[in-house]
Design a protein around this motif. Structure first.
Motif, PDB file in Angstrom:
ATOM      1  N   ASN A 125      39.566  47.066  45.596  1.00  0.00           N
ATOM      2  CA  ASN A 125      39.519  45.667  45.174  1.00  0.00           C
ATOM      3  C   ASN A 125      38.190  45.252  44.560  1.00  0.00           C
ATOM      4  OD1 ASN A 125      42.041  43.982  45.809  1.00  0.00           O
ATOM      5  ND2 ASN A 125      41.846  45.329  47.587  1.00  0.00           N
ATOM      6  N   ASN A 126      37.288  46.199  44.410  1.00  0.00           N
ATOM      7  CA  ASN A 126      36.019  45.902  43.742  1.00  0.00           C
ATOM      8  C   ASN A 126      35.340  47.212  43.363  1.00  0.00           C
ATOM      9  OD1 ASN A 126      34.379  46.718  46.177  1.00  0.00           O
ATOM     10  ND2 ASN A 126      35.388  44.903  47.038  1.00  0.00           N
ATOM     11  N   GLU A 270      33.740  42.273  42.055  1.00  0.00           N
ATOM     12  CA  GLU A 270      35.189  42.210  42.309  1.00  0.00           C
ATOM     13  C   GLU A 270      35.977  41.902  41.041  1.00  0.00           C
ATOM     14  OE1 GLU A 270      38.106  39.123  44.614  1.00  0.00           O
ATOM     15  OE2 GLU A 270      36.380  39.880  45.735  1.00  0.00           O
ATOM     16  N   ASN A 271      35.608  40.836  40.331  1.00  0.00           N
ATOM     17  CA  ASN A 271      36.386  40.414  39.169  1.00  0.00           C
ATOM     18  C   ASN A 271      36.407  41.465  38.067  1.00  0.00           C
ATOM     19  OD1 ASN A 271      36.955  38.068  40.484  1.00  0.00           O
ATOM     20  ND2 ASN A 271      35.822  36.711  39.106  1.00  0.00           N
ATOM     21  N   LYS A 448      45.100  34.649  38.060  1.00  0.00           N
ATOM     22  CA  LYS A 448      44.179  33.663  38.634  1.00  0.00           C
ATOM     23  C   LYS A 448      44.945  32.688  39.524  1.00  0.00           C
ATOM     24  CE  LYS A 448      40.433  33.391  35.228  1.00  0.00           C
ATOM     25  NZ  LYS A 448      39.714  32.485  34.298  1.00  0.00           N
ATOM     26  N   ASN A 452      44.044  25.701  45.288  1.00  0.00           N
ATOM     27  CA  ASN A 452      43.609  26.099  46.628  1.00  0.00           C
ATOM     28  C   ASN A 452      44.808  26.154  47.581  1.00  0.00           C
ATOM     29  OD1 ASN A 452      41.029  26.014  45.618  1.00  0.00           O
ATOM     30  ND2 ASN A 452      40.486  24.071  46.589  1.00  0.00           N
ATOM     31  N   ASN A 476      45.752  43.581  48.242  1.00  0.00           N
ATOM     32  CA  ASN A 476      44.604  42.713  47.970  1.00  0.00           C
ATOM     33  C   ASN A 476      43.596  42.691  49.120  1.00  0.00           C
ATOM     34  OD1 ASN A 476      45.045  40.937  45.333  1.00  0.00           O
ATOM     35  ND2 ASN A 476      47.057  41.244  46.273  1.00  0.00           N
ATOM     36  N   VAL A 484      42.783  31.078  49.735  1.00  0.00           N
ATOM     37  CA  VAL A 484      42.269  31.557  48.447  1.00  0.00           C
ATOM     38  C   VAL A 484      41.972  30.340  47.580  1.00  0.00           C
ATOM     39  CG1 VAL A 484      43.355  33.831  48.483  1.00  0.00           C
ATOM     40  CG2 VAL A 484      44.666  31.882  47.637  1.00  0.00           C
ATOM     41  N   GLN A 485      40.892  30.442  46.828  1.00  0.00           N
ATOM     42  CA  GLN A 485      40.427  29.304  46.035  1.00  0.00           C
ATOM     43  C   GLN A 485      40.939  29.373  44.604  1.00  0.00           C
ATOM     44  OE1 GLN A 485      38.606  26.819  47.623  1.00  0.00           O
ATOM     45  NE2 GLN A 485      39.128  28.110  49.395  1.00  0.00           N
ATOM     46  N   THR A 486      41.020  28.224  43.977  1.00  0.00           N
ATOM     47  CA  THR A 486      41.409  28.161  42.567  1.00  0.00           C
ATOM     48  C   THR A 486      40.503  29.073  41.723  1.00  0.00           C
ATOM     49  OG1 THR A 486      42.089  25.862  42.832  1.00  0.00           O
ATOM     50  CG2 THR A 486      41.707  26.617  40.580  1.00  0.00           C
ATOM     51  N   LYS A 488      40.449  32.394  41.844  1.00  0.00           N
ATOM     52  CA  LYS A 488      40.287  33.736  42.423  1.00  0.00           C
ATOM     53  C   LYS A 488      41.314  34.670  41.799  1.00  0.00           C
ATOM     54  CE  LYS A 488      40.654  36.469  46.651  1.00  0.00           C
ATOM     55  NZ  LYS A 488      39.505  37.343  46.262  1.00  0.00           N
ATOM     56  N   ILE A 490      43.828  37.746  41.915  1.00  0.00           N
ATOM     57  CA  ILE A 490      44.633  38.516  42.864  1.00  0.00           C
ATOM     58  C   ILE A 490      45.555  39.469  42.105  1.00  0.00           C
ATOM     59  CG2 ILE A 490      44.575  36.758  44.693  1.00  0.00           C
ATOM     60  CD1 ILE A 490      47.432  35.958  43.802  1.00  0.00           C
TER      61      ILE A 490
END
Length: 495
Positions: A125-126, A270-271, A448, A452, A476, A484-486, A488, A490
């Motif tokens: 994942n990263n 990560e991204n 994305k 939230n 994940n 999970v935040q706006t 992020k 996945i």
């Protein structure tokens, strides 16, 4: 003393002299380990180790196939070369491959060859997780674990050779013992694994990555509770024994190196890694062959053939294997290197040491073919009893290539399996159904999060079925209840 006993005595003395010479000529050299600086048992030089890697590499590639993804491969190569120059063997040339299999594994062979499966790349994942495992595999190479393992295998075989020379009674069993010896040293010891973990942390830290993420990845594998193999192929935990304290050890090593190096920040990225994964084939790739009902379809090569009811099938780039549950017969399907069915039949019979019993030219659904029945007779060295197997083979010309079926059974069972085996071979045919030709693999899609909420809510937004939510949460490395935040990124699965 009789002439016979004198001869026997002379043979015994000669055997002992030969055994002594063999051992003297093949005495393991004491090489200095690049990591520890200590002398260690080693039957091969570095040049021999590199040559061994060159020989293994095409075999590995042929067995699994390469997965084409320039962006991922270039990243692995760039980081691997950078890491290699900071390792304990900076002058060794390292080579990196992505293998086209969903099995979750990474491994190294002597001489600097490191392999990642697309299955394990999908699970990271990263960047830091990948770099940690890359460092771990490089650690096996720099500490010469794989070369040492091979040396132990050679030494074991050497002792068996000595036994064969010295003992008439042992000779009969030596063939079986050598096969067992090759398996005996297949896995690395726990000490080797601890050392590779320690080196992986060091190498990842030296290239500014947060090596603690490697420990997080080990936890993911433990959660997955992976079987020891997947279709006969080892998984990461089966080839890398997992001591219970491994997670804590990696964290402790990481703390030491981060305190020692004192960099201001440690990369995770990560991204960037998830964006590289977007579009990666996930799971089995049906383009390389799949089973639907009792039929095997191959969209890329455009053929199909039926599978006998109750038989299990295993597909690989080299061949397709099928067998009933009782194990009394088997079929193998592969591609021949020859250009005609007749040439393929003649070459195969010779290469496999088969005695031809019957041969005929025929057609299979309009395709030119040769069908043969042959046998192979061997003698049990202990009992003197002769054992015979019979083989039905079809050599079929299609699309400029020759495809080969072999159906094998013991002579006593051959007739009872003959019609079943022949039915599969004689029903090989062109694949023309559009639905089968156009089948697509599942792929990782990176999305994305739109608002939230929990991971489960994000999955529902993207249409993930409830039945797959647990699987994708693990993919994940999150729980369905995690927030999970706006924005992020996945991973989900689509076509």
């Amino acid at each position: 003393m009789s002439k016979k006993s004198g001869t026997k005595k002379a043979i015994q003395i000669a055997n002992k002299v030969i055994l002594l010479l063999v051992i003297v000529l093949m005495v393991p050299s004491c090489a200095v380990n690049p990591v520890t600086g200590k002398r260690q048992l080693m039957l091969m030089s570095e040049a021999q180790e590199v040559e061994m890697g060159k020989q293994y590499d095409p075999q590995v590639v042929a067995s699994f196939g390469l997965y084409e993804n320039d962006r991922l491969l270039n990243f692995i190569q760039q980081k691997g070369v950078e890491m290699g120059k900071l390792s304990h063997r900076p002058n060794l040339e390292y080579h990196f491959r992505i293998l086209d299999t969903p099995v979750i594994n990474a491994f190294a062979v002597p001489g600097g060859y490191i392999y990642f499966t697309r299955g394990i790349l999908a699970q990271f994942n990263n960047e830091a997780e990948l770099i940690g495992v890359l460092g771990h595999e490089m650690g096996h190479i720099t500490a010469r674990h794989s070369a040492s393992q091979q040396s132990k295998q050679q030494l074991g075989q050497l002792l068996l050779v000595g036994g064969m020379i010295a003992s008439e009674d042992f000779r009969d069993f030596a063939g079986y013992a050598m096969q067992g010896m090759q398996l005996l040293f297949l896995k690395f010891s726990r000490d080797n694994e601890r050392e590779a973990d320690r080196l992986g942390v060091e190498y990842a830290s030296r290239v500014h990555y947060d090596a603690e993420k490697m420990a997080d990845f080990f936890n993911v594998l433990n959660k997955m509770n992976m079987a020891s193999d997947h279709g006969g192929v080892p998984t990461f935990l089966s080839t890398h024994p997992n001591p219970s304290d491994r997670y804590n050890s990696v964290k402790r090593y990481t703390g030491h190196w981060q305190d020692s190096l004192g960099y201001s920040d440690w990369k995770v990225n990560e991204n960037n890694y998830l964006q590289m994964l977007d579009g990666l084939v996930y799971g089995e790739d049906p383009r390389q062959g799949f089973v639907d009902g009792n039929v095997f379809y191959h969209p890329e090569m455009k053929f199909k053939f039926p599978i006998p009811s109750g038989w299990k099938l295993q597909n690989s780039p080299l061949q397709v294997q099928m067998a009933p549950e009782d194990g009394k017969a088997m079929m193998v399907f592969m591609l021949s290197k020859q250009k005609s069915p007749g040439e393929a039949a003649e070459t195969t019979l010779k290469d496999l040491n088969l005695t031809l019993l019957d041969s005929k030219q025929t057609t299979v659904n309009g395709l030119p073919a040769v069908a043969t029945v042959s046998e192979q007779v061997s003698q049990d060295q202990q009992t003197g009893q002769q054992n015979a197997i019979k083989v039905l083979s079809y050599f079929i010309q299609y699309e400029g290539a020759v495809y080969v079926f072999h159906g094998v059974a013991a002579e006593a069972d051959f007739n009872s399996y003959f019609r079943t085996i022949e039915s599969t071979m004689s029903n090989f045919s062109r694949l023309s159904e559009a639905s089968k030709l156009n089948v697509k693999p599942q792929r990782i899609k990176v999305k994305k999060v739109q608002r939230n909420g929990t991971l489960a809510e994000a999955f529902r937004y993207f249409g993930v079925p409830q039945s797959r939510m647990d699987e994708l949460a693990l993919l994940n490395n999150l729980e369905l209840s995690d927030r999970v935040q706006t924005g992020k990124l996945i991973k989900i699965i689509g076509e």
